[in-house]
Design an enzyme around this catalytic site. Structure first.
Site, PDB file in Angstrom:
ATOM      1  N   ASP A 149       0.842  -1.203   0.000  1.00 31.92           N
ATOM      2  CA  ASP A 149       0.000   0.000   0.000  1.00 31.92           C
ATOM      3  C   ASP A 149       0.873   1.248   0.000  1.00 31.92           C
ATOM      4  OD1 ASP A 149      -2.025  -1.749   0.147  1.00 31.92           O
ATOM      5  OD2 ASP A 149      -2.827  -1.088   2.086  1.00 31.92           O
TER       6      ASP A 149
ATOM      7  N   SER B 194     -35.773  -6.057 -14.282  1.00 30.82           N
ATOM      8  CA  SER B 194     -35.460  -6.804 -13.064  1.00 30.82           C
ATOM      9  C   SER B 194     -35.643  -8.293 -13.377  1.00 30.82           C
ATOM     10  CB  SER B 194     -36.340  -6.327 -11.915  1.00 30.82           C
ATOM     11  OG  SER B 194     -37.657  -6.626 -12.209  1.00 30.82           O
ATOM     12  N   LEU B 195     -35.637  -9.122 -12.383  1.00 35.97           N
ATOM     13  CA  LEU B 195     -35.708 -10.560 -12.617  1.00 35.97           C
ATOM     14  C   LEU B 195     -36.894 -11.147 -11.884  1.00 35.97           C
ATOM     15  CD1 LEU B 195     -31.946 -11.367 -11.924  1.00 35.97           C
ATOM     16  CD2 LEU B 195     -33.078 -11.559 -14.136  1.00 35.97           C
TER      17      LEU B 195
ATOM     18  N   ASP C 294     -26.269  -8.616  -3.987  1.00 34.56           N
ATOM     19  CA  ASP C 294     -27.309  -7.806  -3.355  1.00 34.56           C
ATOM     20  C   ASP C 294     -26.886  -6.340  -3.254  1.00 34.56           C
ATOM     21  OD1 ASP C 294     -29.727  -7.319  -2.277  1.00 34.56           O
ATOM     22  OD2 ASP C 294     -29.380  -8.325  -0.373  1.00 34.56           O
TER      23      ASP C 294
ATOM     24  N   ARG D 123     -30.368   2.834 -11.956  1.00 37.04           N
ATOM     25  CA  ARG D 123     -31.495   2.190 -12.628  1.00 37.04           C
ATOM     26  C   ARG D 123     -32.714   3.113 -12.685  1.00 37.04           C
ATOM     27  NH1 ARG D 123     -35.967  -0.779 -11.321  1.00 37.04           N
ATOM     28  NH2 ARG D 123     -36.531  -2.332 -12.864  1.00 37.04           N
TER      29      ARG D 123
ATOM     30  N   GLU E 296     -23.604  -4.637 -11.114  1.00 34.90           N
ATOM     31  CA  GLU E 296     -24.097  -4.404  -9.760  1.00 34.90           C
ATOM     32  C   GLU E 296     -23.082  -3.618  -8.944  1.00 34.90           C
ATOM     33  OE1 GLU E 296     -27.068  -5.506  -9.566  1.00 34.90           O
ATOM     34  OE2 GLU E 296     -27.629  -5.647  -7.449  1.00 34.90           O
TER      35      GLU E 296
ATOM     36  N   LYS F  34     -29.148 -17.659 -16.503  1.00 32.66           N
ATOM     37  CA  LYS F  34     -29.472 -16.947 -17.750  1.00 32.66           C
ATOM     38  C   LYS F  34     -29.265 -17.870 -18.939  1.00 32.66           C
ATOM     39  CE  LYS F  34     -27.641 -12.720 -15.708  1.00 32.66           C
ATOM     40  NZ  LYS F  34     -26.579 -11.723 -15.666  1.00 32.66           N
TER      41      LYS F  34
ATOM     42  N   CYS G 190     -56.924   3.809  17.133  1.00 34.10           N
ATOM     43  CA  CYS G 190     -55.838   4.112  16.198  1.00 34.10           C
ATOM     44  C   CYS G 190     -54.733   4.825  16.983  1.00 34.10           C
ATOM     45  CB  CYS G 190     -56.346   5.018  15.076  1.00 34.10           C
ATOM     46  SG  CYS G 190     -55.013   5.690  14.071  1.00 34.10           S
TER      47      CYS G 190
ATOM     48  N   CYS H 147     -54.622   8.744  15.549  1.00 31.25           N
ATOM     49  CA  CYS H 147     -55.685   9.740  15.721  1.00 31.25           C
ATOM     50  C   CYS H 147     -56.626   9.402  16.882  1.00 31.25           C
ATOM     51  CB  CYS H 147     -56.476   9.906  14.429  1.00 31.25           C
ATOM     52  SG  CYS H 147     -57.455   8.455  14.027  1.00 31.25           S
TER      53      CYS H 147
HETATM   54  S1  IVH Z   1     -29.083  -9.624 -14.724  1.00 35.06           S
HETATM   55  C1  IVH Z   1     -32.364  -8.499 -17.549  1.00 35.06           C
HETATM   56  N1  IVH Z   1     -27.274 -10.638 -13.082  1.00 35.06           N
HETATM   57  O1  IVH Z   1     -30.892  -8.328  -9.433  1.00 35.06           O
HETATM   58  C2  IVH Z   1     -31.318  -8.949 -16.602  1.00 35.06           C
HETATM   59  N2  IVH Z   1     -28.853  -9.105 -12.214  1.00 35.06           N
HETATM   60  O2  IVH Z   1     -33.717  -8.771  -9.063  1.00 35.06           O
HETATM   61  C3  IVH Z   1     -31.276  -8.167 -15.358  1.00 35.06           C
HETATM   62  N3  IVH Z   1     -28.582  -8.611  -9.840  1.00 35.06           N
HETATM   63  O3  IVH Z   1     -31.944  -5.463 -11.144  1.00 35.06           O
HETATM   64  C4  IVH Z   1     -30.125  -8.247 -14.517  1.00 35.06           C
HETATM   65  N4  IVH Z   1     -26.839  -9.924  -9.500  1.00 35.06           N
HETATM   66  O4  IVH Z   1     -29.686  -5.351  -9.915  1.00 35.06           O
HETATM   67  C5  IVH Z   1     -28.334  -9.815 -13.215  1.00 35.06           C
HETATM   68  N5  IVH Z   1     -25.638 -11.585 -11.735  1.00 35.06           N
HETATM   69  C6  IVH Z   1     -26.672 -10.774 -11.879  1.00 35.06           C
HETATM   70  C7  IVH Z   1     -27.179 -10.035 -10.802  1.00 35.06           C
HETATM   71  C8  IVH Z   1     -28.289  -9.205 -11.017  1.00 35.06           C
HETATM   72  C9  IVH Z   1     -27.682  -9.055  -8.956  1.00 35.06           C
HETATM   73  C10 IVH Z   1     -29.666  -7.668  -9.542  1.00 35.06           C
HETATM   74  C11 IVH Z   1     -29.886  -6.571 -10.571  1.00 35.06           C
HETATM   75  C12 IVH Z   1     -31.327  -6.697 -10.959  1.00 35.06           C
HETATM   76  C13 IVH Z   1     -31.900  -7.434  -9.788  1.00 35.06           C
HETATM   77  C14 IVH Z   1     -33.165  -8.154 -10.160  1.00 35.06           C
END
Ligand code: IVH
Length: 687
Positions: free
Chosen positions: A52, A101-102, A136, A155, A197, A313, A430, A433
């Site tokens: 370093d 998203s997934l 994550d 995003r 990510e 994928k 409540c 209120c």
């Molecule tokens: S692929 C269309 N690959 O998960 C394909 N996403 O729940 C979209 N994420 O918005 C993303 N690791 O932020 C992909 N190896 C990975 C990932 C990943 C984390 C996140 C990403 C996405 C979210 C969906």
């Protein structure tokens, strides 16, 4: 020398530089080259070759030379990662194509069902998949122009994100520039986009929260929230200190996937110097994918960052295009989510929280417990039935689980500990209120039925202003609470009468921040009709229903007047939703509210989606890569003309639209004697 230093960067011409200056420039460039190399070894490969101290010395040397020759500082110099002064806000930028998203699965069975669907839709037997860790953090797009980082975009809502370039520059694993030869070798063009990510490693997260606690600041709930908070810092110096990390997993050119295989994309990104997660595998079946999933479930705790599952994928891009998307997620990828992680802690108290609809939710107040790198202090107990089902009492030790996105929940009582004594009572009034609460026959929840309960109002306004609705950035808890307390906002229409002067009278508002909110409010007026419908908070009308309603009626006025029978004609609207809508508009105060939104200039008309009839009753299959249309565009064209698009060829298919590299769908079409047409013929039929 003096005159040379004084030259501005734009008029500076290297060809007329004195020899001595050229020498300096060469030295600076070679030093940068060295530093970039060591940064890459340290931050991307995790294999430093120098200490370093030695690294710091090189950096110091470069800083000194650059301070003597400020005209030679370039944005991609390693010294530019330090971050700068506060800025006033982020500019919104549209994405080249939607950031999706997934879809999630939680069991082996669901995963196999997904595989079956992929086979059925594609009509193929042999499919390669790529398995990756599901990191994550938050997704982030990086735009490179001529090999240099031009923009980093969050995003956002998927179609429009925020320009966070200055902050992204501080992330050491993001290359600021990539030499042309390196890109060429990796097979990547000079202008491209990377998606991946952004995350905060657990150690850095803990350290940061500790420091915040010492300073009496609020703590981040988990590394993901901390990442989002850090990349949206207005002061990039703070982002630089917090050391985020970036893993890339997509490469696009003009918004489309560049390579023909995902596996190739990952290798190419790595060859170009991006950090690509080493935990990846190319597999030929879900059996092999399942092995990968099990392997990483056992090892996930040993990772320096959080993962919440595995992403699977489809490898081939042509097949990905063929499979396309549903809503906001691709059909060609799926996330397998690991089971929630849990911990045992003591239930200290229960408070009742009032939501937008008046629903009261019991929140468990817990002795702080660390679960997967996050300190959990609150968890949901869902409702009174659930409290009775698990038989929990205040003072009990309970098992709390936390899974990815969801709020932590209390799942059971740990009976190995001494039991608590105090029963949890159903709410009478409540908590906000004081109105007597009601539990309707057959319903599990208690509700506050006071239409003017301030808690409901806060929830309603927050919903209206949220990102997926009217996207009024900056209108969060603190501001909304103040607006209500000061009597400035009593319903969502009041937002549009707010003045800068009123905002300046609130805590922590300066000229710029007040103007930002005013601008955000103004911008929200341009958002389409479906957002406003969703924003009204009509019971049972979610985002998707709002979209269908907007498309069907084409205006708020028509929706207001619609009768139950007319509403039931709308896609996915049944009698209960229809009645809820009619009931909403039968209340004069709600009609008045809509009227005020109209006067304020919100978009209350849209495009009525008149489906044509030219292709009514006809079923199409799209296969191969189309040239003039994206998959979505072709699908829309056919659907707008009244036709239907399915994924695989069957005897019921009327036409197969074939592009380049068409697969087994084309063979099947020939086998069944179904007409195979090209894009032009498709357009002709639809037109
Ligand atoms: S692929 C269309 N690959 O998960 C394909 N996403 O729940 C979209 N994420 O918005 C993303 N690791 O932020 C992909 N190896 C990975 C990932 C990943 C984390 C996140 C990403 C996405 C979210 C969906």
């Amino acid at each position: 020398m003096k005159g040379y230093v004084a030259r501005s960067r734009t008029t500076y011409n290297p060809r007329v530089m004195p020899a001595v200056a050229r020498d300096v420039e060469k030295k600076i460039e070679s030093l940068r080259y060295k530093i970039r190399h060591h940064e890459y070894l340290y931050y991307v490969l995790d294999q430093p070759e120098i200490s370093d101290l030695e690294f710091d010395k090189l950096m110091q040397q470069l800083k000194e030379m650059e301070s003597q020759h400020p005209e030679l500082v370039t944005p991609d110099s390693p010294t530019q990662r330090v971050g700068g002064k506060p800025r006033e806000g982020f500019v919104k930028v549209p994405h080249s194509s939607s950031m999706l998203s997934l879809d999630n699965t939680y069991s082996e069975e669901e995963l196999r069902a997904w595989e079956r669907r992929v086979h059925e839709l594609s009509g193929r037997a042999d499919i390669d998949y790529v398995c990756e860790l599901k990191l994550d953090g938050m997704s982030l797009a990086l735009i490179y122009e001529d090999g240099k980082l031009a923009r980093g975009i969050t995003r956002g809502d998927g179609s429009v994100g925020e320009d966070v370039t200055l902050n992204v520059r501080t992330v050491r694993s993001v290359p600021l520039s990539i030499p042309a030869e390196k890109l060429k070798k990796a097979g990547i063009p000079p202008d491209f986009e990377v998606r991946g990510e952004l995350l905060m490693p657990i150690a850095g997260f803990k350290k940061m929260n500790q420091e915040r606690e010492n300073k009496g600041l609020s703590l981040f709930a988990n590394p993901r929230n901390a990442t989002a908070g850090t990349v949206r810092q207005l002061e990039s110096r703070i982002t630089a200190e917090r050391r985020l990390d970036y893993f890339s997993y997509m490469l696009l050119k003009n918004g489309r996937t560049f390579f023909d295989r995902h596996w190739k994309t990952l290798d190419a990104l790595q060859a170009a110097g991006f950090k690509v997660n080493q935990a990846r595998r190319l597999v030929r079946s879900i059996d092999e994918a399942w092995e990968f999933i099990e392997q990483w479930e056992a090892k996930r705790e040993s990772l320096p960052y959080e993962i919440d599952g595995i992403v699977i994928k489809v490898d081939r891009t042509a097949l990905q295009d063929e499979l396309g998307f549903t809503g906001k997620a691709p059909r060609w990828a799926i996330a397998y989510k690991y089971a929630a992680r849990g911990g045992i802690t003591k239930l200290e108290n229960v408070r009742w929280q009032v939501g937008r609809t008046g629903k009261l939710t019991p929140v468990a107040e817990l002795a702080p417990v660390a679960i997967g790198g996050t300190t959990v202090r609150n968890a949901t107990l869902h409702n009174m039935d659930e409290i009775e089902r698990i038989g929990v009492r205040i003072g009990d030790w309970v098992r709390v689980e936390r899974g990815g996105d969801v709020i932590p929940k209390v799942v059971e009582v740990d009976k190995d500990h001494p039991r608590g004594k105090e029963e949890i009572e159903a709410p009478q009034k409540c908590p906000v209120c004081g109105t007597k609460v009601v539990r309707t026959e057959g319903e599990v929840d208690y509700r506050c039925v006071n239409a003017n309960c301030p808690a409901k109002l806060i929830g309603t306004i927050l919903h209206f202003a949220s990102r997926g609705v009217m996207n009024i950035d900056g209108m969060g808890d603190a501001l909304v609470a103040q607006l209500i307390e000061k009597g400035l906002v009593e319903n969502v229409a009041d937002i549009y009468s707010l003045t800068k002067k009123e905002l300046l009278g609130l805590d922590r508002f300066a000229d710029k921040s007040a103007q930002n909110i005013i601008d955000e409010i103004e911008n929200s007026k341009k958002l389409p009709l479906e957002r406003v419908i969703y924003g009204l908070g009509i019971r049972m009308v979610g985002e998707r229903t709002a979209q269908f309603l907007a498309e069907h009626f084409g205006s708020m006025e028509a929706l207001e007047k619609a009768r139950v029978e007319e509403l039931e004609e709308v896609n996915e609207v049944g009698p209960r939703i229809a009645e809820s809508i009619v009931e909403f508009f039968s209340i004069p105060a709600n009609r008045k509210l809509v009227e005020r939104l109209r006067e304020a200039g919100l978009t209350l008309t849209g495009k009525k989606k008149e489906r044509g009839t030219k292709l009514a009753g006809k079923t199409f299959v799209l296969t191969g890569t189309l040239v003039h249309f994206t998959r979505d565009e072709a699908k829309r064209l056919i659907e707008d003309a009244g036709g239907k698009v399915t994924g695989s060829v069957s005897k019921k298919t009327d036409y197969v639209v074939a592009g380049a590299d068409a697969g087994s769908n084309l063979d099947k079409a020939r086998e069944f004697g179904i007409p195979v047409i090209d894009e032009k013929q498709m357009q002709h039929l639809a037109g």
